[in-house]
Design a protein around this motif. Structure first.
Motif, mmCIF file in Angstrom:
data_model
loop_
_atom_site.group_PDB
_atom_site.id
_atom_site.type_symbol
_atom_site.label_atom_id
_atom_site.label_comp_id
_atom_site.label_asym_id
_atom_site.label_seq_id
_atom_site.Cartn_x
_atom_site.Cartn_y
_atom_site.Cartn_z
ATOM 1 N N UNK A 206 -65.015 32.240 114.703
ATOM 2 C CA UNK A 206 -64.939 31.786 116.083
ATOM 3 C C UNK A 206 -66.100 30.877 116.426
ATOM 4 N N UNK A 207 -67.311 31.465 116.584
ATOM 5 C CA UNK A 207 -68.523 30.676 116.835
ATOM 6 C C UNK A 207 -69.649 31.244 115.992
ATOM 7 N N UNK A 208 -70.500 30.336 115.484
ATOM 8 C CA UNK A 208 -71.639 30.753 114.665
ATOM 9 C C UNK A 208 -72.860 29.943 115.092
ATOM 10 N N UNK A 209 -73.950 30.665 115.419
ATOM 11 C CA UNK A 209 -75.225 30.006 115.726
ATOM 12 C C UNK A 209 -75.940 29.752 114.408
ATOM 13 N N UNK A 210 -76.215 28.485 114.117
ATOM 14 C CA UNK A 210 -76.765 28.112 112.804
ATOM 15 C C UNK A 210 -78.261 27.897 112.851
ATOM 16 N N UNK A 242 -67.508 29.152 122.516
ATOM 17 C CA UNK A 242 -68.798 28.791 121.932
ATOM 18 C C UNK A 242 -69.814 28.400 123.003
ATOM 19 N N UNK A 243 -69.379 27.623 124.011
ATOM 20 C CA UNK A 243 -70.297 27.208 125.080
ATOM 21 C C UNK A 243 -70.857 28.426 125.805
ATOM 22 N N UNK A 244 -70.013 29.428 126.078
ATOM 23 C CA UNK A 244 -70.472 30.621 126.792
ATOM 24 C C UNK A 244 -71.580 31.329 126.017
ATOM 25 N N UNK A 245 -71.466 31.383 124.703
ATOM 26 C CA UNK A 245 -72.508 32.036 123.901
ATOM 27 C C UNK A 245 -73.792 31.198 123.860
ATOM 28 N N UNK A 246 -73.653 29.895 123.766
ATOM 29 C CA UNK A 246 -74.829 29.020 123.758
ATOM 30 C C UNK A 246 -75.597 29.138 125.071
ATOM 31 N N UNK A 247 -74.860 29.295 126.180
ATOM 32 C CA UNK A 247 -75.491 29.344 127.501
ATOM 33 C C UNK A 247 -76.133 30.706 127.757
ATOM 34 N N UNK A 248 -75.489 31.780 127.316
ATOM 35 C CA UNK A 248 -75.978 33.127 127.637
ATOM 36 C C UNK A 248 -77.013 33.650 126.626
ATOM 37 N N UNK A 249 -76.973 33.164 125.393
ATOM 38 C CA UNK A 249 -77.935 33.630 124.386
ATOM 39 C C UNK A 249 -79.201 32.777 124.459
ATOM 40 N N UNK A 250 -79.920 32.865 125.577
ATOM 41 C CA UNK A 250 -81.070 31.999 125.847
ATOM 42 C C UNK A 250 -82.166 32.206 124.815
ATOM 43 N N UNK A 251 -82.511 33.448 124.539
ATOM 44 C CA UNK A 251 -83.611 33.735 123.614
ATOM 45 C C UNK A 251 -83.260 33.346 122.189
ATOM 46 N N UNK A 252 -82.046 33.631 121.747
ATOM 47 C CA UNK A 252 -81.665 33.333 120.368
ATOM 48 C C UNK A 252 -81.519 31.830 120.139
ATOM 49 N N UNK A 293 -75.837 40.366 113.833
ATOM 50 C CA UNK A 293 -77.006 40.107 112.977
ATOM 51 C C UNK A 293 -76.841 38.842 112.131
ATOM 52 N N UNK A 294 -75.595 38.430 111.928
ATOM 53 C CA UNK A 294 -75.327 37.196 111.173
ATOM 54 C C UNK A 294 -75.167 35.996 112.093
ATOM 55 N N UNK A 295 -75.527 36.178 113.375
ATOM 56 C CA UNK A 295 -75.422 35.119 114.389
ATOM 57 C C UNK A 295 -73.977 34.669 114.618
ATOM 58 N N UNK A 296 -73.017 35.558 114.393
ATOM 59 C CA UNK A 296 -71.601 35.283 114.656
ATOM 60 C C UNK A 296 -71.212 35.918 115.988
#
Length: 769
Positions: A206-210, A242-252, A293-296
């Motif tokens: 779905x979405x992965x923070x790289x 993906x946008x929702x996770x990028x916006x809400x995961x401020x610290x990561x 933990x895998x940033x997924x």
């Protein structure tokens, strides 16, 4: 327009507004009540302001009217709205911590209903840091684009640092939910969702923070170069997830105190809230960070896609400005999306995304130069509007906008804050430009209490039985009244006050003060006094007609109009005249009353003069006996005359417009017409003098015809019976013949039969004849 002329117009306009000020008060018995009534209400604390018996409510009015009544300026209580600066650092456009917004923290004390305006300054700083997160669609159609993006990191950072001096970049990727119908869920396809010809392909996701935000362009290039393409089934992708996770995961993600940019690169549309139901997902998006933990994105197959409204709100909360870098074929979709998301831009990618660097720089320049000032969620009963002091500004709106603001250029916004009513506690709101982290903190309180310099101790103005509070008496226990003149003694205060309540209602109907069990009435808004035992009456609230009390044709007395002799009606709006109701010698044809020179008809009549009775039936049958008696002299003449007085009957040789036809006692038809007269049951009747009577019977013809008919019927019956018997016999004969034809006779010897063996001869017989 010359400056002097503008000043004169503003002064005239200010005087006009001042003259329109009005203090709308109701049930005002204290200074606090007055201040709460509105921003134009002020209170006079002068002890000698009220006349004997005059209610304290007259102390409450506009400042101008109180001065007209003799209250001095220093005796008028009018707490203004004001502002207190808690933090007000000057603007600075350079340095490690530039200040772009001034002031930074204020307190507002507002009169309820008063619109208070202050200035907010903004100045774009040179070298303000930029954070850019590159979010890329890794579905198979973006294979060529990924190859170019692998070399973007350093180029983007170089370009941004040329503008701002400090920049960081991060990377993330997305495809779609790994459920049908979005992705092929066979085990083989989940592991390799790309076409068979693809050499490299990562499993569906779905979405992965790289990569978190970093200033190291080489690291970006290295990490992104390790990324592989993936795939799914349908064309729209999970970009909003993906946008929702990028916006809400401020610290990561690592968002900092900077200008925050989110670049979404894709060649497809997007799924939105509700589409998850196609895969059986019913739980709505919860707008929280859910990276494992895998940033997924761990809730990809559990939560529905977010709505556009959710995305717009979260982007605004985190001051993140999206740049949609999309291909030409889907650019219209994202331009419509951009209209719903403030501070967003759309750029068209080339087929292989080779132009993405210039696209990002152009979009950043547009976003950072367009300043939109707004606020976060407002507390209840507080409103905020903005007026921009820049080109194209000047109109008050919910957002302040200034376009094409260059670096180092200062712009000013007039911010107007208003509290609709008194607040129970202080409220906080934040104001600032979209896309920037700097915000003005505003603490709002309301001024709903009088601030008076009261003398201490018992005062002679209160008969030494009370203290002065803002010009009025506050009585000690055991005393009451406007000036504490009423001693309760052994009497119960509640019992005294009960005497001022009509039918156990409001004390003095809220229009007076109860003093020693007697109502002392206040003045009305018109300057007159309420009156009555309970102050229930006034002469200013009767019905109006043409915006005149009692139509100008009567006197208002205790809420009711007492009309002049020539007028009538609840508002004396009706001139006593029947001119408009006259119908010859009658009024309204005798079928209604004339009210306000208009006919009020009785059912079933209607119309302007009660002449319309659509659907009413004429009493044709009921009038038959009268017509038979009057015209054809049938029946009892005296009785007929008594019962037919409501009919004016006459006979005519020729009748036109016949509308009734009735049989008389001899079976003859009487034809006549009926026309209504004034009143309810009166008619003019015109009767055709010749009746239509049936001719007498022809007896010989009837007898002869009857006998012939009987004979004919008898003959027909005999023929019918004969025919029935004949056909029955014929049927039996044919049946007999058929039985005969079916029978077969057998020829055989009977074994039991023996022929005779004895011969007898007559000895006498010789054989001769």
């Amino acid at each position: 327009m010359p400056q002097a002329m503008r000043i004169i117009l503003l002064m005239l306009f200010g005087q006009y507004v001042y003259s329109l000020e009005e203090c709308i008060k109701s049930s005002v018995v204290s200074c606090d009540d007055c201040i709460k009534s509105g921003p134009s209400c002020t209170w006079c604390v002068d002890l000698n302001f009220t006349k004997p018996g005059e209610p304290e409510a007259v102390r409450c009015d506009t400042e101008a009217k109180l001065k007209e009544r003799g209250c001095k300026q220093n005796k008028i209580v009018n707490p203004p709205s004001d502002l207190k600066l808690n933090r007000n650092k000057p603007l600075s456009s350079s340095g490690s911590n530039p200040v772009q917004l001034q002031p930074q923290d204020i307190e507002l004390s507002l009169r309820p209903g008063d619109a208070f305006t202050f200035q907010l300054k903004f100045k774009r700083a040179q070298g303000y840091p930029v954070d850019l997160y590159y979010l890329m669609d890794l579905s198979y159609s973006m294979d060529d684009d990924l190859k170019n993006v692998k070399d973007l990191g350093t180029k983007i950072l170089v370009k941004l640092k040329e503008i701002t001096g400090t920049a960081r970049i991060g990377f993330g990727s997305f495809v779609d939910k790994t459920l049908l119908p979005f992705t092929d869920t066979t085990e083989e396809k989940l592991k390799k969702p790309c076409p068979a010809k693809a050499l490299e392909c990562q499993p569906a996701f779905g979405y992965k923070h790289v990569l978190s935000l970093t200033a190291d362009g080489n690291k970006f290039t290295k990490i992104v170069s390790e990324q592989k393409i993936s795939g799914n089934l349908d064309s729209p992708e999970g970009g909003l997830d993906a946008i929702m996770q990028v916006v809400t995961c401020v610290d990561k993600i690592g968002w900092g105190n900077s200008t925050r940019l989110l670049v979404l690169a894709t060649d497809a549309g997007f799924h939105m809230a509700g589409d998850g139901k196609l895969a059986g997902i019913l739980e709505p998006n919860q707008e929280t960070c859910q990276l494992d933990s895998n940033h997924m994105y761990s809730k990809s197959n559990t939560w529905d896609y977010p709505s556009v409204g959710q995305i717009a709100r979260k982007l605004e909360e985190q001051n993140i400005q999206p740049i949609f870098a999309v291909t030409e074929d889907v650019s219209l979709i994202y331009k419509e999306l951009s209209k719903l998301i403030p501070k967003s831009e759309v750029g068209v990618l080339s087929k292989d995304s080779s132009n993405v660097v210039n696209l990002i720089v152009d979009a950043y320049n547009k976003l950072s130069s367009n300043i939109i000032v707004t606020h976060d969620a407002l507390p209840e009963d507080i409103s905020v509007t903005y007026t921009s002091n820049c080109e194209g500004g000047g109109k008050s709106s919910e957002k302040g906008t200034c376009n094409n603001v260059g670096i180092g250029k200062e712009v000013i916004f007039d911010v107007t804050v208003k509290a609709a009513k008194c607040l129970d506690a202080s409220k906080t709101l934040n104001i600032g430009p979209l896309g920037f982290n700097e915000k003005l903190k505003v603490l709002v309180t309301t001024r709903c209490k009088c601030e008076c310099d009261n003398p201490t101790g018992l005062h002679e103005y209160c008969n030494n039985h009370g203290r002065i509070f803002c010009g009025t008496c506050s009585c000690i226990s055991g005393y009451l009244g406007q000036r504490c003149e009423c001693s309760l003694g052994m009497r119960d205060e509640a019992a005294l006050r009960a005497q001022c309540r009509k039918d156990n209602g409001t004390e003095c109907e809220g229009r007076g003060d109860c003093e020693c069990g007697v109502c002392k009435c206040h003045q009305t808004d018109g300057g007159k006094s309420y009156y009555g035992p309970y102050c229930e009456c006034d002469d200013e609230h009767c019905e109006k007609y043409l915006n005149k009390l009692c139509g100008g044709n009567g006197t208002c007395r205790c809420g009711n109009c007492i009309c002049n002799d020539d007028y009538d009606g609840p508002a004396c709006q009706c001139k006593k005249s029947n001119e408009g109701c006259q119908t010859g010698e009658t009024v309204c044809h005798g079928r209604g009353k004339c009210v306000c020179n208009q006919c009020i008809c009785e059912s079933p009549f209607k119309g302007i003069h009660c002449d319309d009775c659509t659907g009413c039936k004429l009493p044709c049958q009921e009038s038959g006996s009268c017509i038979e008696c009057e015209v054809f002299s049938k029946g009892q003449k005296n009785t007929c005359t008594e019962n037919c007085k409501h009919l004016k009957i006459s006979s005519v040789k020729n009748l036109f417009g016949k509308n009734c036809q009735v049989k008389d006692s001899e079976g003859c038809w009487m034809s006549f017409s009926m026309t209504r007269l004034d009143g309810f049951d009166k008619y003019t009747v015109k009767v055709l003098e010749n009746r239509e009577c049936p001719e007498g019977p022809n007896v010989p013809l009837i007898v002869g015809g009857s006998l012939a008919g009987v004979a004919l019927i008898g003959l027909l019956l005999l023929i019918l019976i004969k025919a029935l018997f004949y056909f029955k016999d014929l049927k039996e004969w044919k049946r007999f013949e058929k039985e005969m034809q079916r029978s077969k006779w057998a020829q055989a010897d009977n074994p039991l039969f023996k022929e005779a063996t004895t011969t007898v001869a007559n000895p006498v017989f010789t054989g001769d004849s």
